[in-house]
Design an enzyme around this catalytic site. Structure first.
Site, mmCIF file in Angstrom:
data_model
loop_
_atom_site.group_PDB
_atom_site.id
_atom_site.type_symbol
_atom_site.label_atom_id
_atom_site.label_comp_id
_atom_site.label_asym_id
_atom_site.label_seq_id
_atom_site.Cartn_x
_atom_site.Cartn_y
_atom_site.Cartn_z
ATOM 1 N N HIS A 1 7.476 -31.681 -25.967
ATOM 2 C CA HIS A 1 7.293 -32.541 -24.788
ATOM 3 C C HIS A 1 6.021 -32.199 -24.020
ATOM 4 O O HIS A 1 5.888 -32.550 -22.856
ATOM 5 C CB HIS A 1 8.524 -32.432 -23.876
ATOM 6 C CG HIS A 1 9.776 -32.882 -24.555
ATOM 7 N ND1 HIS A 1 10.022 -34.200 -24.862
ATOM 8 C CD2 HIS A 1 10.831 -32.181 -25.045
ATOM 9 C CE1 HIS A 1 11.191 -34.301 -25.486
ATOM 10 N NE2 HIS A 1 11.700 -33.078 -25.621
ATOM 11 N N GLU B 1 9.674 -13.449 -20.698
ATOM 12 C CA GLU B 1 9.366 -12.063 -20.345
ATOM 13 C C GLU B 1 8.235 -11.519 -21.230
ATOM 14 O O GLU B 1 7.346 -10.815 -20.751
ATOM 15 C CB GLU B 1 10.637 -11.205 -20.463
ATOM 16 C CG GLU B 1 10.459 -9.719 -20.210
ATOM 17 C CD GLU B 1 9.927 -9.352 -18.826
ATOM 18 O OE1 GLU B 1 9.853 -10.211 -17.932
ATOM 19 O OE2 GLU B 1 9.532 -8.186 -18.653
ATOM 20 N N TRP C 1 -3.689 -2.085 -1.443
ATOM 21 C CA TRP C 1 -3.684 -3.368 -2.154
ATOM 22 C C TRP C 1 -4.096 -4.382 -1.097
ATOM 23 O O TRP C 1 -3.348 -4.671 -0.167
ATOM 24 C CB TRP C 1 -2.286 -3.678 -2.688
ATOM 25 C CG TRP C 1 -2.240 -4.905 -3.553
ATOM 26 C CD1 TRP C 1 -2.490 -4.970 -4.896
ATOM 27 C CD2 TRP C 1 -1.905 -6.241 -3.144
ATOM 28 N NE1 TRP C 1 -2.345 -6.266 -5.339
ATOM 29 C CE2 TRP C 1 -1.989 -7.064 -4.286
ATOM 30 C CE3 TRP C 1 -1.560 -6.821 -1.927
ATOM 31 C CZ2 TRP C 1 -1.732 -8.429 -4.259
ATOM 32 C CZ3 TRP C 1 -1.304 -8.184 -1.888
ATOM 33 C CH2 TRP C 1 -1.380 -8.973 -3.048
ATOM 34 N N GLU D 1 0.185 -10.143 -17.766
ATOM 35 C CA GLU D 1 -0.134 -9.218 -16.684
ATOM 36 C C GLU D 1 -0.973 -8.026 -17.126
ATOM 37 O O GLU D 1 -1.741 -7.506 -16.322
ATOM 38 C CB GLU D 1 1.101 -8.801 -15.882
ATOM 39 C CG GLU D 1 2.105 -7.909 -16.537
ATOM 40 C CD GLU D 1 3.271 -7.547 -15.581
ATOM 41 O OE1 GLU D 1 4.346 -7.268 -16.106
ATOM 42 O OE2 GLU D 1 3.100 -7.532 -14.357
ATOM 43 N N ASN E 1 0.856 0.431 5.936
ATOM 44 C CA ASN E 1 1.335 -0.438 4.866
ATOM 45 C C ASN E 1 2.095 -1.577 5.524
ATOM 46 O O ASN E 1 3.006 -1.329 6.321
ATOM 47 C CB ASN E 1 2.265 0.325 3.918
ATOM 48 C CG ASN E 1 2.970 -0.613 2.944
ATOM 49 O OD1 ASN E 1 2.422 -1.635 2.555
ATOM 50 N ND2 ASN E 1 4.189 -0.252 2.555
ATOM 51 N N GLY E 2 1.713 -2.807 5.199
ATOM 52 C CA GLY E 2 2.380 -3.968 5.785
ATOM 53 C C GLY E 2 1.354 -4.990 6.209
ATOM 54 O O GLY E 2 0.194 -4.922 5.800
ATOM 55 N N LYS F 1 4.617 -10.201 -19.825
ATOM 56 C CA LYS F 1 4.049 -8.876 -20.132
ATOM 57 C C LYS F 1 2.615 -9.034 -20.629
ATOM 58 O O LYS F 1 1.718 -8.320 -20.211
ATOM 59 C CB LYS F 1 4.873 -8.136 -21.203
ATOM 60 C CG LYS F 1 6.231 -7.635 -20.785
ATOM 61 C CD LYS F 1 6.218 -6.441 -19.873
ATOM 62 C CE LYS F 1 6.218 -6.818 -18.439
ATOM 63 N NZ LYS F 1 7.440 -7.015 -17.739
ATOM 64 N N ARG G 1 1.528 1.365 -6.086
ATOM 65 C CA ARG G 1 1.744 0.404 -5.003
ATOM 66 C C ARG G 1 0.497 -0.410 -4.694
ATOM 67 O O ARG G 1 0.561 -1.412 -3.985
ATOM 68 C CB ARG G 1 2.191 1.127 -3.733
ATOM 69 C CG ARG G 1 3.462 1.917 -3.890
ATOM 70 C CD ARG G 1 3.788 2.643 -2.615
ATOM 71 N NE ARG G 1 4.302 1.734 -1.607
ATOM 72 C CZ ARG G 1 5.581 1.451 -1.432
ATOM 73 N NH1 ARG G 1 6.478 2.021 -2.202
ATOM 74 N NH2 ARG G 1 5.968 0.617 -0.499
ATOM 75 N N LYS H 1 2.871 -2.821 -7.973
ATOM 76 C CA LYS H 1 4.244 -2.777 -8.468
ATOM 77 C C LYS H 1 5.255 -3.236 -7.426
ATOM 78 O O LYS H 1 6.233 -3.885 -7.736
ATOM 79 C CB LYS H 1 4.571 -1.352 -8.919
ATOM 80 C CG LYS H 1 5.911 -1.290 -9.587
ATOM 81 C CD LYS H 1 5.971 -0.232 -10.625
ATOM 82 C CE LYS H 1 7.238 -0.348 -11.435
ATOM 83 N NZ LYS H 1 7.169 -1.409 -12.436
ATOM 84 N N CYS I 1 0.843 -1.198 0.000
ATOM 85 C CA CYS I 1 0.000 0.000 0.000
ATOM 86 C C CYS I 1 0.878 1.248 0.000
ATOM 87 O O CYS I 1 2.074 1.181 0.251
ATOM 88 C CB CYS I 1 -0.879 0.009 1.230
ATOM 89 S SG CYS I 1 -1.789 -1.526 1.436
#
Ligand code: AGP
Length: 616
Positions: free
Chosen positions: A511, A488, A75, A495, A101-102, A492, A27, A611, A2
């Site tokens: 396989h 990567e 968040w 997400e 935050n936490g 992208k 955040r 993020k 957060c």
């Protein structure tokens, strides 16, 4: 995850609080809230599910009047993103407001205890125990001293927190503290400010003070900040940071979204990173804080990271093993932390790669490696971040603030930073001669212009994005270092467009993943002119034989690939195979962005993500 902000001073608080929250929204952005204290000692606040823009509308109607206040963008960890669970949270008397935050790990036990003592809870959050604990202390042992009450409350907490607290009984006073979650403060003529990181403070100051774990700071309207440590002793020389970028760097500046801006900033970011790195003694990396002899003795490297930074680690491994001939292991921090049998040698060096420098799993891993006796070197973007502060040496990639949740410019800059490390190690242990280092460095210097060429070809990505219309799944294939480009590129796409994307080393496809392919199935094949080119072309043929629509990422002039693919994303000829992933990925970043936009999504703030992942 957060974002926390606080202000006390001579101006109305709400405007800066809202602006500050907007810059911290990366955040977390599922709910937000502000609370201000008027000079007559009344607490007023608004909070709601949704983004800061929604909060701003509500705040305008609420007409919040007060020159001291706190704000939060969330968040969700405990309790759904609802109005009720949004911060700030109040104590039972409605006098004390807290943003956090936490994660408070022992909140259930504390909640039971407080409920037994008659406290009522309005939310499902872990945070709400904090104002109630402060209330208990305020009325009891702290005797109306807010900083002391916060100390008493924190002594009962287990977990991680950055807190900002205001109380209607002491209008104008704000108390902030931290344990495990970042928090910075700054003093100006207009008052004193607090925030989770420097982003919101860049608009008001160039210097900020970093709190250490368990420091408690009391901020006053005249701008003064008193900091005491866990024993209540004044902190004489707190660590300060100079913000070396302009506040405008964190604004859109004419771009439609931050992802577009950050993709286009990559050439300049690499130029900044390479500037003055080739010197008299070879690669200048004073940040390493190891002597040449110590570097030469390194016999194993463990790279630890998460997400996109983990992908950087995979390419770093290729470079270090090729240029310095040192064996490298690359670990997901979240996995490494629970591997009880991890082996290190006496000369193992640990490299943590983290854009934010605050990823909880990566920090835990770095502490564990230090505990095992390893030197820990950090590659990060954020000045003064926890990873930087806790490491033996830090290489800042200097990419400037990265706001979009999907990492782009930090990815390529971190790869190039790891190349510098590889060259430095190779020179130190004698694997590379000075001339070889100069030649490789000259190759790296070509990257910015190669990137510019790819950026100018963004129309190819726009066209390729159309091939994803109506699709639900896709496959990304590549070999060697470009299997990482596939990982990567797929990350992208996942997400920001919420489209399933499976990434595989191309040779592994047969396989299992080949079973996914049916008529019209999109496959992205990274097939540059390298030593595995023809092998990858065979894999493209296998996909086509099963009806796939193939998008190739190929080197200019490759007619073989042009004939096979529905769309080619052309990459200019690169001077070294290790340069290709740094340049080719720009196409896949732009492709993901176009697919996301075609689907009508917010490319900067994808659902469910934040993020800075500061929880385990
Ligand atoms: C990248 O696009 C992601 N948002 C994510 O994977 C990110 O790279 C990861 O959370 C690690 O973050 P860090 O580099 O700040 O440690």
């Amino acid at each position: 995850m957060c974002g926390v902000v606080g202000y006390t001073g001579r101006n109305q608080a709400v405007d800066w609080l809202l602006d500050g929250l907007a810059t911290l929204e990366y955040r977390g952005y599922d709910s937000a809230g502000v609370q201000v204290v008027s000079s007559s000692g009344n607490l007023h606040g608004v909070k709601c599910a949704g983004r800061v823009a929604t909060l701003r509308e509500r705040a305008a109607v609420a007409n919040l009047n007060g020159t001291c206040g706190i704000g939060h963008t969330r968040w969700a960890t405990h309790g759904a993103p609802t109005d009720r669970n949004a911060h700030p949270h109040l104590d039972g008397t409605g006098r004390i407001a807290v943003v956090h935050n936490g994660i408070i790990e022992n909140y259930q036990e504390l909640r039971r205890e407080l409920m037994a003592a008659g406290h009522e809870f309005l939310s499902e959050t872990d945070t709400e125990v904090i104002p109630h604990l402060i209330q208990e202390a305020w009325n009891g042992p702290a005797k109306g001293d807010l900083a002391r009450a916060v100390r008493y409350a924190c002594d009962r907490l287990e977990g991680a927190w950055a807190l900002a607290v205001v109380c209607s009984e002491v209008p104008g006073q704000m108390v902030v503290t931290r344990n495990g979650s970042p928090l910075v403060v700054t003093s100006t003529e207009d008052g004193a400010y607090a925030a989770s990181d420097v982003m919101p403070l860049a608009s008001v100051a160039t210097q900020v003070t970093q709190l250490e774990d368990n420091d408690i700071a009391t901020l006053s309207p005249d701008g003064s900040i008193q900091i005491v440590d866990r024993n209540g002793a004044p902190v004489a020389n707190p660590a300060t940071l100079t913000i070396d970028w302009d506040a405008s760097a964190a604004r859109l500046g004419g771009y439609s979204d931050f992802m577009a801006k950050e993709i286009s900033e990559q050439p300049e970011a690499i130029e900044r990173l390479l500037k003055d790195r080739l010197g008299e003694h070879g690669i200048e990396l004073d940040e390493l804080s190891l002597t040449k002899a110590e570097l030469a003795a390194v016999d194993r490297i463990v790279i630890i990271a998460c997400g996109t930074s983990y992908h950087v680690g995979l390419i770093a491994k290729a470079a270090i093993e090729r240029w310095a001939r040192i064996p490298v292991a690359v670990e997901f921090a979240s996995e490494f932390n629970y591997d009880e049998n991890y082996l290190v040698t006496d000369h193992t060096m640990c490299v943590v790669i983290t854009q934010s420098g605050e990823t909880a799993d990566t920090l835990t891993a770095a502490r564990r490696m230090r505990g095992m006796g390893c030197t820990v070197f950090a590659i990060t973007n954020v000045l003064g971040s926890t990873a930087a502060r806790e490491s033996d040496g830090t290489l800042y990639i200097q990419a400037g603030p990265e706001v979009a949740v999907a990492s782009t410019k930090a990815y390529t800059a971190q790869i190039v930073a790891s190349f510098l490390l590889a060259l430095r190690l190779g020179l130190a242990n004698g694997t590379l001669a000075r001339e070889e280092v100069e030649r490789h460095f000259a190759d790296l210097e070509r990257i910015p212009d190669l990137m510019r060429e790819v950026l100018a070809r963004r129309w190819q990505d726009k066209q390729a994005a159309r091939l994803f219309q109506g699709k639900h799944s896709s496959l990304f294939l590549g070999r060697n270092v470009n299997s990482t480009t596939a990982y990567e590129g797929a990350l992208k796409l996942k997400e920001i467009s919420y489209l399933h994307a499976e990434a595989y080393p191309a040779g592994e496809m047969k396989h299992g993943p080949i079973a996914l392919i049916e008529g019209g199935f999109p496959v992205v094949a990274i097939v540059p002119a390298d030593h595995v080119h023809d092998k990858t072309v065979s894999n493209i043929e296998e996909c086509l034989a099963r009806g796939a629509v193939v998008i190739g990422v190929a080197t200019d002039g490759d007619e073989k690939v042009a004939k096979l693919c529905s769309q080619v994303l052309w990459v200019p000829q690169c001077p070294d195979e290790l340069v290709v992933p740094v340049v080719a990925i720009l196409h896949l970043q732009m492709l993901a962005r176009y697919v996301s936009r075609d689907r009508g999504y917010d490319v900067d703030k994808p659902r469910n993500l934040a993020k800075s992942v500061t929880v385990e």
